[in-house]
Write a protein that holds these residues in place. Structure first.
Motif, PDB file in Angstrom:
ATOM      1  N   PHE A 137      -8.955  -3.458  -3.595  1.00 25.92           N
ATOM      2  CA  PHE A 137      -8.198  -2.694  -4.598  1.00 25.92           C
ATOM      3  C   PHE A 137      -7.863  -3.593  -5.793  1.00 25.92           C
ATOM      4  O   PHE A 137      -8.010  -3.182  -6.947  1.00 25.92           O
ATOM      5  CB  PHE A 137      -6.917  -2.141  -3.956  1.00 25.92           C
ATOM      6  CG  PHE A 137      -5.938  -1.549  -4.922  1.00 25.92           C
ATOM      7  CD1 PHE A 137      -6.146  -0.283  -5.459  1.00 25.92           C
ATOM      8  CD2 PHE A 137      -4.798  -2.245  -5.289  1.00 25.92           C
ATOM      9  CE1 PHE A 137      -5.228   0.263  -6.356  1.00 25.92           C
ATOM     10  CE2 PHE A 137      -3.884  -1.713  -6.178  1.00 25.92           C
ATOM     11  CZ  PHE A 137      -4.099  -0.442  -6.713  1.00 25.92           C
ATOM     12  N   SER A 181      -9.877  -2.698   1.404  1.00 27.41           N
ATOM     13  CA  SER A 181      -8.692  -3.511   1.670  1.00 27.41           C
ATOM     14  C   SER A 181      -7.843  -3.549   0.403  1.00 27.41           C
ATOM     15  O   SER A 181      -8.284  -3.119  -0.665  1.00 27.41           O
ATOM     16  CB  SER A 181      -9.112  -4.941   2.037  1.00 27.41           C
ATOM     17  OG  SER A 181      -9.776  -5.536   0.929  1.00 27.41           O
ATOM     18  N   LYS A 182      -6.656  -4.103   0.539  1.00 27.58           N
ATOM     19  CA  LYS A 182      -5.809  -4.270  -0.647  1.00 27.58           C
ATOM     20  C   LYS A 182      -6.451  -5.263  -1.616  1.00 27.58           C
ATOM     21  O   LYS A 182      -6.343  -5.130  -2.836  1.00 27.58           O
ATOM     22  CB  LYS A 182      -4.407  -4.738  -0.230  1.00 27.58           C
ATOM     23  CG  LYS A 182      -3.395  -4.681  -1.361  1.00 27.58           C
ATOM     24  CD  LYS A 182      -2.015  -5.101  -0.901  1.00 27.58           C
ATOM     25  CE  LYS A 182      -1.117  -5.357  -2.095  1.00 27.58           C
ATOM     26  NZ  LYS A 182      -0.034  -6.262  -1.818  1.00 27.58           N
ATOM     27  N   VAL A 200       0.841  -1.202   0.000  1.00 28.28           N
ATOM     28  CA  VAL A 200       0.000   0.000   0.000  1.00 28.28           C
ATOM     29  C   VAL A 200       0.874   1.248   0.000  1.00 28.28           C
ATOM     30  O   VAL A 200       0.568   2.240  -0.677  1.00 28.28           O
ATOM     31  CB  VAL A 200      -0.976  -0.018   1.205  1.00 28.28           C
ATOM     32  CG1 VAL A 200      -1.682   1.320   1.368  1.00 28.28           C
ATOM     33  CG2 VAL A 200      -1.986  -1.145   1.046  1.00 28.28           C
ATOM     34  N   TYR A 252      -7.334   3.824   2.342  1.00 25.72           N
ATOM     35  CA  TYR A 252      -8.509   3.149   2.899  1.00 25.72           C
ATOM     36  C   TYR A 252      -9.775   4.011   2.864  1.00 25.72           C
ATOM     37  O   TYR A 252     -10.852   3.545   3.198  1.00 25.72           O
ATOM     38  CB  TYR A 252      -8.198   2.628   4.305  1.00 25.72           C
ATOM     39  CG  TYR A 252      -7.115   1.574   4.234  1.00 25.72           C
ATOM     40  CD1 TYR A 252      -7.404   0.294   3.775  1.00 25.72           C
ATOM     41  CD2 TYR A 252      -5.797   1.875   4.558  1.00 25.72           C
ATOM     42  CE1 TYR A 252      -6.409  -0.679   3.664  1.00 25.72           C
ATOM     43  CE2 TYR A 252      -4.791   0.910   4.452  1.00 25.72           C
ATOM     44  CZ  TYR A 252      -5.111  -0.363   4.005  1.00 25.72           C
ATOM     45  OH  TYR A 252      -4.126  -1.309   3.894  1.00 25.72           O
TER      46      TYR A 252
END
Length: 196
Positions: free
Chosen positions: A55, A51-52, A31, A46
């Motif tokens: 993403f 969340s990643k 991130v 965020y």
């Protein structure tokens, strides 16, 4: 009171972060690197993505939407015979990989290998992309069959699935070898064998 999300910032995170994920891989991109590349504070990530993993789903959506916008119209060009459209479509995808010097591969295939073992939401998104990809090819192949370009005994949906599988394999090998050779094999042998 939190500031409202800025669509420009979100778009920049997806673009810059998507580029990093494409070239470095999802797990190797943190991130911190994504926000640094986009020029935004790490904490703001965020505000845009839960969340990643969320993403990653959005990056895949952007990537696939771009593929559809750029290459989808080739399959829909009813002024060109269906099998010629399919050949042009894959030739366009090959040129895309050639411009990237075969080094990056396909984000769809890369994420399928790297992320699906640990992320159900990414797996679901990828499955939807594959279904959409095969459906667009199936439609073109049905047209080819109606015009007697594709033999009557061939199942357009099975041919479409085989084309996607074979092409994704060629992309992966081209990435490893940094060579056009796997695409030459796909265009010269695999594609004709599947549609004749």
């Amino acid at each position: 009171m939190p500031r409202p999300a800025n669509p420009e910032t979100r778009s920049r995170l997806l673009k810059k972060g998507g580029d990093l994920v494409s070239t470095r891989g999802f797990n190797a991109t943190g991130v911190q690197e994504i926000t640094a590349a986009a020029g935004v504070p790490k904490g703001s990530f965020y505000n845009y993505f839960e969340s990643k993993e969320a993403f990653a789903v959005e990056v895949l959506t952007e990537y696939w939407d771009s593929v559809l916008a750029t290459y989808g119209p080739i399959l829909a060009d009813h002024g060109t015979p269906p099998l010629a459209r399919i050949a042009r479509y894959f030739a366009g995808l090959v040129e895309f990989h050639e411009r990237r010097r075969y080094a990056v591969g396909c984000l769809i295939g890369n994420m399928a290998i790297e992320v699906t073992p640990s992320s159900e939401s990414v797996r679901i998104k990828l499955a939807a992309i594959y279904r959409q990809w095969m459906a667009s090819l199936t439609e073109c192949l049905r047209e080819a069959q109606a015009q007697s370009e594709l033999p009557a005994g061939k199942d357009p949906a099975q041919v479409a699935a085989a084309l996607v599988d074979a092409f994704e394999g060629a992309v992966t090998r081209a990435k490893v070898e940094r060579s056009r050779s796997p695409f030459d094999s796909f265009e010269g042998f695999v594609l004709p064998a599947l549609v004749t």
